[in-house]
Design a protein around this motif. Structure first.
Motif, PDB file in Angstrom:
ATOM      1  N   GLU A   1       0.992  -1.152   0.079  1.00 20.63           N
ATOM      2  CA  GLU A   1       0.030  -0.041  -0.114  1.00 20.63           C
ATOM      3  C   GLU A   1       0.767   1.491  -0.029  1.00 20.63           C
ATOM      4  OE1 GLU A   1      -2.493  -0.131   3.185  1.00 20.63           O
ATOM      5  OE2 GLU A   1      -4.029  -2.009   2.524  1.00 20.63           O
ATOM      6  N   GLN A   2       0.408   2.251  -0.927  1.00 22.47           N
ATOM      7  CA  GLN A   2       0.808   3.596  -0.724  1.00 22.47           C
ATOM      8  C   GLN A   2       0.216   4.530   0.120  1.00 22.47           C
ATOM      9  OE1 GLN A   2       4.100   3.505  -2.233  1.00 22.47           O
ATOM     10  NE2 GLN A   2       3.602   5.061  -3.939  1.00 22.47           N
ATOM     11  N   PRO A   3       0.723   5.456   0.679  1.00 23.78           N
ATOM     12  CA  PRO A   3      -0.047   6.568   1.492  1.00 23.78           C
ATOM     13  C   PRO A   3      -0.861   7.211   0.525  1.00 23.78           C
ATOM     14  CG  PRO A   3       2.250   6.829   1.999  1.00 23.78           C
ATOM     15  CD  PRO A   3       2.277   5.717   0.898  1.00 23.78           C
ATOM     16  N   TYR A   4      -2.308   7.356   1.003  1.00 24.71           N
ATOM     17  CA  TYR A   4      -3.366   7.837   0.016  1.00 24.71           C
ATOM     18  C   TYR A   4      -2.771   9.334  -0.615  1.00 24.71           C
ATOM     19  CZ  TYR A   4      -7.637   9.207  -1.709  1.00 24.71           C
ATOM     20  OH  TYR A   4      -8.778  10.067  -2.551  1.00 24.71           O
ATOM     21  N   ASN A   5      -3.009   9.109  -2.079  1.00 14.84           N
ATOM     22  CA  ASN A   5      -2.615  10.302  -2.927  1.00 14.84           C
ATOM     23  C   ASN A   5      -4.106  10.884  -3.259  1.00 14.84           C
ATOM     24  OD1 ASN A   5      -1.969  12.499  -4.485  1.00 14.84           O
ATOM     25  ND2 ASN A   5      -0.428  11.175  -5.651  1.00 14.84           N
ATOM     26  N   PRO A   6      -4.844  11.868  -3.025  1.00 15.45           N
ATOM     27  CA  PRO A   6      -6.092  12.347  -3.422  1.00 15.45           C
ATOM     28  C   PRO A   6      -5.948  12.734  -4.875  1.00 15.45           C
ATOM     29  CG  PRO A   6      -5.000  14.069  -1.965  1.00 15.45           C
ATOM     30  CD  PRO A   6      -4.101  12.825  -1.921  1.00 15.45           C
ATOM     31  N   ASN A   7      -4.843  13.026  -5.576  1.00 15.44           N
ATOM     32  CA  ASN A   7      -4.669  13.367  -6.822  1.00 15.44           C
ATOM     33  C   ASN A   7      -4.639  12.293  -7.771  1.00 15.44           C
ATOM     34  OD1 ASN A   7      -4.565  16.356  -5.995  1.00 15.44           O
ATOM     35  ND2 ASN A   7      -2.233  15.786  -5.446  1.00 15.44           N
TER      36      ASN A   7
END
Length: 247
Positions: A79-85
């Motif tokens: 998992e990657q830290p959430y990126n809203p873009n």
């Protein structure tokens, strides 16, 4: 003149069969060596076999896993830290990159932009039995990860002495907590209860724990200690509890 047995027709035939058989064995061995070196070994070691890594970016995790398996590769999800873009719950990066030639069976890492999960507060489970703590943690939508034996003693064996994350922290649903549990009271020796009246609750806890005594008293948070039970000077076993009361 008589002919020797070695010159008899039967002996000549036997010698010829022997040499023909020996020659056949030699040819067979040569053919086996050639096949082994140039056919069997390359297949076994897959010396020249490579596959191109497929592009799994912008795929959902299940689709990416399927694509890698069909290519003869193994996928590892992270998992990657959430990126809203970026669109949520899709693969955003992979390693090695698409098009790289790799051996069959190679492990390919792919990273997913996981959408944020609902946050919940961590319950306070210190001083509870391990079983009760597990129930409260699971009812809060969380899970128990590691459980380790602590050096801190409490009046009862297998009660929770510490937890991580701590109480009231906001964490995603499904977060795993680490718990430390007590070995119980040490009945082999005694310690003297120190005086903690007149000091802060924090200092009182530190003094009591430094001699091996247990203090919970969750309501005694601020101000000075005005009363303690048992009083100073009494003898207790390490792990027994002293309660403190603040203004």
């Amino acid at each position: 003149m008589s002919r020797s047995r070695s010159d008899s027709p039967r002996s000549v035939v036997t010698d010829r069969v022997f040499w023909i058989g020996l020659a056949a064995i030699a040819v067979g061995l040569a053919v086996f060596v050639l096949l082994f070196n140039y056919a069997i070994m390359p297949i076994w070691t897959r010396h020249d076999a490579t596959v191109a890594v497929p592009d799994v970016r912008e795929m959902e995790p299940a689709e990416a896993e399927r694509s890698l398996l069909l290519s003869g590769l193994e996928g590892t999800y992270d998992e990657q830290p959430y990126n809203p873009n970026v669109a949520p719950d899709i693969v955003v990066e992979q390693s090695p990159v698409a098009g790289t030639q790799v051996k069959p069976g190679r492990r390919i890492y792919y990273y997913v932009n996981v959408s944020p999960k609902e946050l919940v507060p961590v319950p306070r489970v210190v001083s509870l039995s391990e079983g009760t703590a597990r129930t409260e943690i699971e009812e809060a939508g969380l899970a128990v990860g590691r459980v380790e034996m602590d050096t801190v003693r409490t009046p009862y064996e297998n009660t929770v002495t510490r937890q991580e994350p701590g109480e009231e922290r906001q964490v995603p649903i499904g977060t795993r907590l680490t718990l430390w549990i007590s070995p119980g009271v040490d009945n082999s020796r005694e310690v003297t209860v120190p005086n903690v009246v007149g000091v802060s609750a924090t200092e009182a806890r530190d003094r009591l724990r430094s001699v091996g005594l247990f203090v919970d008293s969750p309501r005694a948070e601020g101000g000075e200690v005005v009363r303690q039970e048992p009083e100073r000077g009494e003898r207790l076993n390490p792990g027994e509890e002293v309660r403190i009361y603040t203004e």
